[in-house]
Write a protein that holds these residues in place. Structure first.
Motif, PDB file in Angstrom:
ATOM      1  N   CYS A 290       0.831  -1.215   0.000  1.00 15.26           N
ATOM      2  CA  CYS A 290       0.000   0.000   0.000  1.00 15.26           C
ATOM      3  C   CYS A 290       0.866   1.267   0.000  1.00 15.26           C
ATOM      4  CB  CYS A 290      -0.968  -0.026   1.176  1.00 15.26           C
ATOM      5  SG  CYS A 290      -2.104  -1.420   1.096  1.00 15.26           S
ATOM      6  N   MET A 291       2.078   1.144  -0.390  1.00 14.88           N
ATOM      7  CA  MET A 291       2.973   2.287  -0.648  1.00 14.88           C
ATOM      8  C   MET A 291       3.031   3.293   0.502  1.00 14.88           C
ATOM      9  SD  MET A 291       1.239   2.377  -4.343  1.00 14.88           S
ATOM     10  CE  MET A 291      -0.235   1.878  -3.430  1.00 14.88           C
ATOM     11  N   GLY A 292       3.007   2.769   1.726  1.00 15.28           N
ATOM     12  CA  GLY A 292       3.193   3.660   2.881  1.00 15.28           C
ATOM     13  C   GLY A 292       1.937   4.341   3.374  1.00 15.28           C
ATOM     14  N   ALA A 293       0.778   4.031   2.789  1.00 23.73           N
ATOM     15  CA  ALA A 293      -0.478   4.601   3.322  1.00 23.73           C
ATOM     16  C   ALA A 293      -0.620   4.179   4.786  1.00 23.73           C
ATOM     17  CB  ALA A 293      -1.663   4.098   2.505  1.00 23.73           C
ATOM     18  N   PRO A 294      -1.051   5.104   5.663  1.00 26.33           N
ATOM     19  CA  PRO A 294      -1.120   4.786   7.096  1.00 26.33           C
ATOM     20  C   PRO A 294      -1.942   3.526   7.369  1.00 26.33           C
ATOM     21  CG  PRO A 294      -1.473   7.124   6.742  1.00 26.33           C
ATOM     22  CD  PRO A 294      -1.451   6.484   5.387  1.00 26.33           C
ATOM     23  N   PHE A 295      -1.422   2.694   8.267  1.00 28.56           N
ATOM     24  CA  PHE A 295      -2.032   1.402   8.573  1.00 28.56           C
ATOM     25  C   PHE A 295      -2.793   1.528   9.891  1.00 28.56           C
ATOM     26  CE2 PHE A 295      -0.889  -3.448   8.422  1.00 28.56           C
ATOM     27  CZ  PHE A 295      -2.110  -3.719   7.841  1.00 28.56           C
ATOM     28  N   TYR A 296      -4.034   1.117   9.860  1.00 33.09           N
ATOM     29  CA  TYR A 296      -4.959   1.254  10.977  1.00 33.09           C
ATOM     30  C   TYR A 296      -5.324  -0.162  11.405  1.00 33.09           C
ATOM     31  CZ  TYR A 296      -9.575   2.582  13.048  1.00 33.09           C
ATOM     32  OH  TYR A 296     -10.669   2.765  13.858  1.00 33.09           O
ATOM     33  N   VAL A 297      -4.840  -0.580  12.585  1.00 25.42           N
ATOM     34  CA  VAL A 297      -5.019  -1.985  12.968  1.00 25.42           C
ATOM     35  C   VAL A 297      -5.991  -2.143  14.135  1.00 25.42           C
ATOM     36  CG1 VAL A 297      -2.777  -2.738  12.086  1.00 25.42           C
ATOM     37  CG2 VAL A 297      -2.951  -1.968  14.464  1.00 25.42           C
ATOM     38  N   LEU A 298      -6.681  -3.271  14.101  1.00 26.63           N
ATOM     39  CA  LEU A 298      -7.614  -3.640  15.174  1.00 26.63           C
ATOM     40  C   LEU A 298      -6.926  -4.726  15.982  1.00 26.63           C
ATOM     41  CD1 LEU A 298     -10.322  -3.678  16.578  1.00 26.63           C
ATOM     42  CD2 LEU A 298     -11.210  -5.111  14.748  1.00 26.63           C
ATOM     43  N   GLY A 299      -6.289  -4.331  17.051  1.00 28.83           N
ATOM     44  CA  GLY A 299      -5.430  -5.225  17.832  1.00 28.83           C
ATOM     45  C   GLY A 299      -4.015  -4.975  17.399  1.00 28.83           C
ATOM     46  N   PRO A 300      -3.325  -5.924  16.737  1.00 27.30           N
ATOM     47  CA  PRO A 300      -3.740  -7.309  16.572  1.00 27.30           C
ATOM     48  C   PRO A 300      -3.754  -8.072  17.896  1.00 27.30           C
ATOM     49  CG  PRO A 300      -1.786  -6.786  15.210  1.00 27.30           C
ATOM     50  CD  PRO A 300      -2.008  -5.648  16.126  1.00 27.30           C
ATOM     51  N   LEU A 301      -4.686  -9.026  17.985  1.00 37.06           N
ATOM     52  CA  LEU A 301      -4.768  -9.884  19.166  1.00 37.06           C
ATOM     53  C   LEU A 301      -3.827 -11.072  18.958  1.00 37.06           C
ATOM     54  CD1 LEU A 301      -8.644  -9.972  19.760  1.00 37.06           C
ATOM     55  CD2 LEU A 301      -6.998  -8.163  20.241  1.00 37.06           C
ATOM     56  N   VAL A 302      -2.947 -11.278  19.941  1.00 42.54           N
ATOM     57  CA  VAL A 302      -1.889 -12.270  19.751  1.00 42.54           C
ATOM     58  C   VAL A 302      -2.250 -13.651  20.290  1.00 42.54           C
ATOM     59  CG1 VAL A 302      -0.044 -10.576  19.553  1.00 42.54           C
ATOM     60  CG2 VAL A 302      -0.711 -11.422  21.822  1.00 42.54           C
ATOM     61  N   THR A 303      -3.441 -13.800  20.827  1.00 41.25           N
ATOM     62  CA  THR A 303      -3.970 -15.128  21.152  1.00 41.25           C
ATOM     63  C   THR A 303      -5.491 -15.052  21.114  1.00 41.25           C
ATOM     64  OG1 THR A 303      -4.295 -16.803  22.884  1.00 41.25           O
ATOM     65  CG2 THR A 303      -3.652 -14.622  23.628  1.00 41.25           C
ATOM     66  N   ASP A 304      -6.117 -16.201  20.913  1.00 38.74           N
ATOM     67  CA  ASP A 304      -7.585 -16.268  20.843  1.00 38.74           C
ATOM     68  C   ASP A 304      -8.216 -16.630  22.183  1.00 38.74           C
ATOM     69  OD1 ASP A 304      -7.144 -15.962  18.116  1.00 38.74           O
ATOM     70  OD2 ASP A 304      -7.323 -18.099  17.681  1.00 38.74           O
ATOM     71  N   ILE A 305      -7.393 -17.028  23.165  1.00 42.52           N
ATOM     72  CA  ILE A 305      -7.971 -17.706  24.334  1.00 42.52           C
ATOM     73  C   ILE A 305      -8.181 -16.802  25.548  1.00 42.52           C
ATOM     74  CG2 ILE A 305      -6.994 -19.923  23.631  1.00 42.52           C
ATOM     75  CD1 ILE A 305      -4.977 -19.569  25.994  1.00 42.52           C
ATOM     76  N   ALA A 306      -8.164 -15.495  25.351  1.00 47.33           N
ATOM     77  CA  ALA A 306      -8.264 -14.626  26.518  1.00 47.33           C
ATOM     78  C   ALA A 306      -9.480 -13.697  26.512  1.00 47.33           C
ATOM     79  CB  ALA A 306      -6.971 -13.822  26.670  1.00 47.33           C
ATOM     80  N   PRO A 307     -10.698 -14.230  26.217  1.00 47.39           N
ATOM     81  CA  PRO A 307     -11.862 -13.344  26.317  1.00 47.39           C
ATOM     82  C   PRO A 307     -11.960 -12.810  27.747  1.00 47.39           C
ATOM     83  CG  PRO A 307     -12.548 -15.659  26.218  1.00 47.39           C
ATOM     84  CD  PRO A 307     -11.083 -15.613  25.882  1.00 47.39           C
ATOM     85  N   GLY A 308     -12.280 -11.524  27.870  1.00 48.24           N
ATOM     86  CA  GLY A 308     -12.276 -10.866  29.185  1.00 48.24           C
ATOM     87  C   GLY A 308     -10.992 -10.061  29.380  1.00 48.24           C
ATOM     88  N   TYR A 309      -9.990 -10.373  28.569  1.00 43.15           N
ATOM     89  CA  TYR A 309      -8.681  -9.713  28.692  1.00 43.15           C
ATOM     90  C   TYR A 309      -8.135  -9.302  27.325  1.00 43.15           C
ATOM     91  CZ  TYR A 309      -9.029 -11.799  33.315  1.00 43.15           C
ATOM     92  OH  TYR A 309      -9.464 -12.150  34.564  1.00 43.15           O
ATOM     93  N   ASP A 310      -9.011  -9.110  26.360  1.00 44.83           N
ATOM     94  CA  ASP A 310      -8.505  -8.829  25.025  1.00 44.83           C
ATOM     95  C   ASP A 310      -7.942  -7.416  24.884  1.00 44.83           C
ATOM     96  OD1 ASP A 310      -8.443 -11.221  23.614  1.00 44.83           O
ATOM     97  OD2 ASP A 310     -10.600 -11.202  23.295  1.00 44.83           O
ATOM     98  N   HIS A 311      -8.168  -6.551  25.895  1.00 43.22           N
ATOM     99  CA  HIS A 311      -7.443  -5.272  25.869  1.00 43.22           C
ATOM    100  C   HIS A 311      -5.946  -5.536  26.061  1.00 43.22           C
ATOM    101  CE1 HIS A 311      -8.112  -6.189  30.047  1.00 43.22           C
ATOM    102  NE2 HIS A 311      -7.587  -5.071  30.501  1.00 43.22           N
TER     103      HIS A 311
END
Lengths: 439, 439
Positions: A290-311
């Motif tokens: 994307c030639m340096g266009a600013p990247f807007y990420v959701l997370g990234p979440l580094v594991t799937d097993i922590a609902p309640g602690y995904d912050h």
């Protein structure tokens, strides 16, 4: 066009060599020259999301070389209809340092709240028109026409929204890929799933893809930044960096070029659930494709097993992503995957994201990023508790924790964690040649 | 010697080609062959902290190629004297998945609690004898002799402690460096500051350094693993990776060799406060200077400004550290820098560390690490909430969040975060060729 008819968007101005008032403000905040900001905006490497109708905006720049920004998702829904409560959350988010609010309202008449935001809120406002389309027309998804969707984009632009997420990258070709590749989680993007469902039910091509040029004309007119949505962002570690995600990214790279040709500013949205060792690679691929266009990420979440602690899973991924080039972090709250976030969840989510952003800014060498940490260290060495609270990201919480459990013999110099075993106290005494009393 | 007089420590056994019962258990847990574990222990690249008197121990291995382990600091102090409450915290920590407990008790008669731990607690138990020295003799620090300190190490070994932190690396030379280098935070290690203060007041050399061989004899006799303490770990970002820290690390590398010559197992303790971009480099330097001895890190905390949230700053640093080779994470609680952690702080600290450890294990490709994430993804796609809770790191919290805010129209398949906008629900319907109803 601006008041003098000299330019349409910030990008148009930048390319014409014009330093806009917004660029000047951003330059001051980033401790950079306005000329440097202008150049970055001209190249598309930084964006200033600033709808010309959002006149109360205190503008911010978004780009990998600028301070990492944090977005907060809010908005009313079927299960939380109270606009007043939602506005309180907005104002508390702004106070906690959020640089953007995305209004994801999905219930009732959404326009008054959206207009209230762009009339009163000083931070960037984003929306996802495809959510609102279903609500606005109050018709079954399958009955909406391509024109209906485009009209909602126009409505949001007219209402002063600074950036819109458009899921343009998911085409009929992607649909086949989703069906044949057999991902574990298919599509977990709400907007992406709506577009998929619409295409699936109507047999037509993605309206946001097909009518992209028309949408760009709208965005240019109001200076709405396009945030290219990642419908195929991985919803679990197993789907990360797979062919569905990367093919969509390639499409987003092509669309970035087309937007830039219209002088429309672009951000690119990114994952999602990504194992830690793939985060840096994801940032590099996006930068390149994307030639340096600013990247807007959701997370990234580094594991799937922590609902309640995904912050926390999001803060780990977000810090590493931003260190490697992500410009904009969408917050994740402890309620992610489970429920609508309450006021306390919103706070926890923002602070976790601010920590990630700040840690990355220090790592990236953003000018001045480490100053506050330096002041905190001085305050700690001096055992000056008021000065420590003044440097803290959340002074109230820090103060409340210390005050709730003060040392029994109430040495004002220590805290109950170590009491007289406090290393700072011992060292201050030892270095001053004083006797060190522990008992 | 073991019952048959064949070996002293796990390392001695490993070097003699003997696979111990402990190695077999660790091998099974790590999905590796016992022979591979034996080889790693022989080389010092993995340790099995297992005092021969800690007979109720369920052994674990610590090494960069094994699952990342988590330690929890507990113990009574002047401001929290209740042994029963502390024992409750210990058992709750074990239940939450802590693989080690460090008993940092610093008040009253510490022996009964220590003995209770090694008599009843199945996880590795560690201590810091220098804290206990002050308490045990109930005399001013300056009046203690080198022999007094060594005797406390012996006492802890006899009591069945599996590993002891010894601040051996801080010598009179380091004292000069601390004085001249002018760090912002001097020494923030509690034990390190006590040793510094003792040297400062007595004019003598570090007793743990001077009497290292005698201490190693004790450790060999009981198979106590030496955890080489980092007195000079940085207490703020500004002090990270400075000459004080690195010179001590070089000393710890030398001491590692001396311990290995006595068949004594070694871990090396590490920072501390470290900016995110320096974390990987710190791990590489330690691996090289300490020849692969397992690295035990406190944090690292990637910013100084988040008191109240240092479990998050520590989770970011810990995940990146473990991905790059740290083997053992000391938990950090939200109360760090502010107060003694309460029960809820302990829980938050453990879960944040477990998230960091797990994210790193996936990144390192530890066998089986990603399986639980895979099951979670399947459960999410099936919208099977019970199965999701079963895969969650903290099922109770996850369930409580969802249940407290269920969707109004109580679709059992969705949650209140998205309601009928749920992407998983939409995709399941669209892929099955069903109509997708949103309103």
């Amino acid at each position: 066009m601006d008041g003098n008819g000299n330019y349409t968007t910030q990008m148009d101005a930048a390319r014409k060599g014009i330093v806009t008032p917004q660029m000047k403000i951003v330059a001051e905040k980033e401790k950079m020259s306005a000329e440097r900001i202008r150049k970055l905006v001209a190249e598309g490497k930084a964006v200033i999301c600033a709808n010309r109708r959002h006149t109360c905006l205190d503008p911010e720049g978004v780009g990998s070389m600028l301070r990492t920004k944090v977005n907060v998702n809010l908005g009313v829904s079927r299960d939380c209809k109270d606009y007043e409560i939602e506005m309180e959350k907005v104002m508390s988010a702004v106070k906690l340092g959020a640089e953007a609010i995305m209004d994801l309202s999905s219930h009732g008449n959404t326009q008054p709240f959206r207009r209230k935001l762009t009339a009163q809120c000083p931070v960037m406002i984003g929306t996802v028109p495809v959510y609102d389309s279903v609500i606005y027309y109050q018709r079954d998804l399958s009955t909406l026409s391509a024109k209906d969707f485009v009209d909602v984009v126009r409505l949001h632009a007219e209402d002063g929204v600074d950036f819109v997420t458009l899921h343009c990258g998911i085409t009929r070709k992607t649909m086949e890929q989703i069906r044949t590749h057999k991902r574990k989680m298919n599509i977990v993007s709400r907007g992406g799933s709506l577009v998929f469902a619409w295409m699936s039910m109507t047999g037509a091509e993605n309206p946001f893809y097909e009518h992209f040029d028309e949408i760009l004309d709208i965005c240019e007119e109001y200076d709405v930044t396009v945030s290219l949505g990642d419908a195929c962002r991985p919803g679990c570690l197993a789907d990360a960096t797979d062919v569905c995600q990367i093919e969509e990214l390639v499409r987003l790279g092509e669309l970035t070029k087309r937007a830039w040709a219209h002088n429309v500013q672009v951000m690119v949205e990114g994952p999602g659930h990504v194992p830690l060792h793939q985060v840096a690679a994801n940032m590099e691929i996006q930068k390149s494709v994307c030639m340096g266009a600013p990247f807007y990420v959701l997370g990234p979440l580094v594991t799937d097993i922590a609902p309640g602690y995904d912050h926390i899973t999001g803060a780990i991924g977000g810090a590493v992503a931003a260190m490697h080039g992500a410009a904009f972090l969408c917050y994740v709250t402890p309620a992610e995957h489970l429920a609508l976030p309450g006021v306390e969840d919103v706070k926890q989510g923002i602070i976790a994201s601010k920590i990630a952003a700040h840690a990355a800014d220090i790592a990236k060498g953003i000018p001045g990023a480490e100053e506050r940490d330096g002041r905190m260290a001085e305050a700690r060495r001096a055992l000056d508790w008021e000065a420590q609270f003044a440097c803290a990201l959340d002074p109230e919480t820090a103060r409340a924790i210390r005050d709730s459990r003060k040392p029994e013999d109430d040495h004002s110099d220590t805290c109950s964690m170590c009491g007289k075993f406090c290393a700072v106290r011992s060292m201050n005494k030892a270095l001053a040649g004083e006797a060190v009393d522990i008992l």
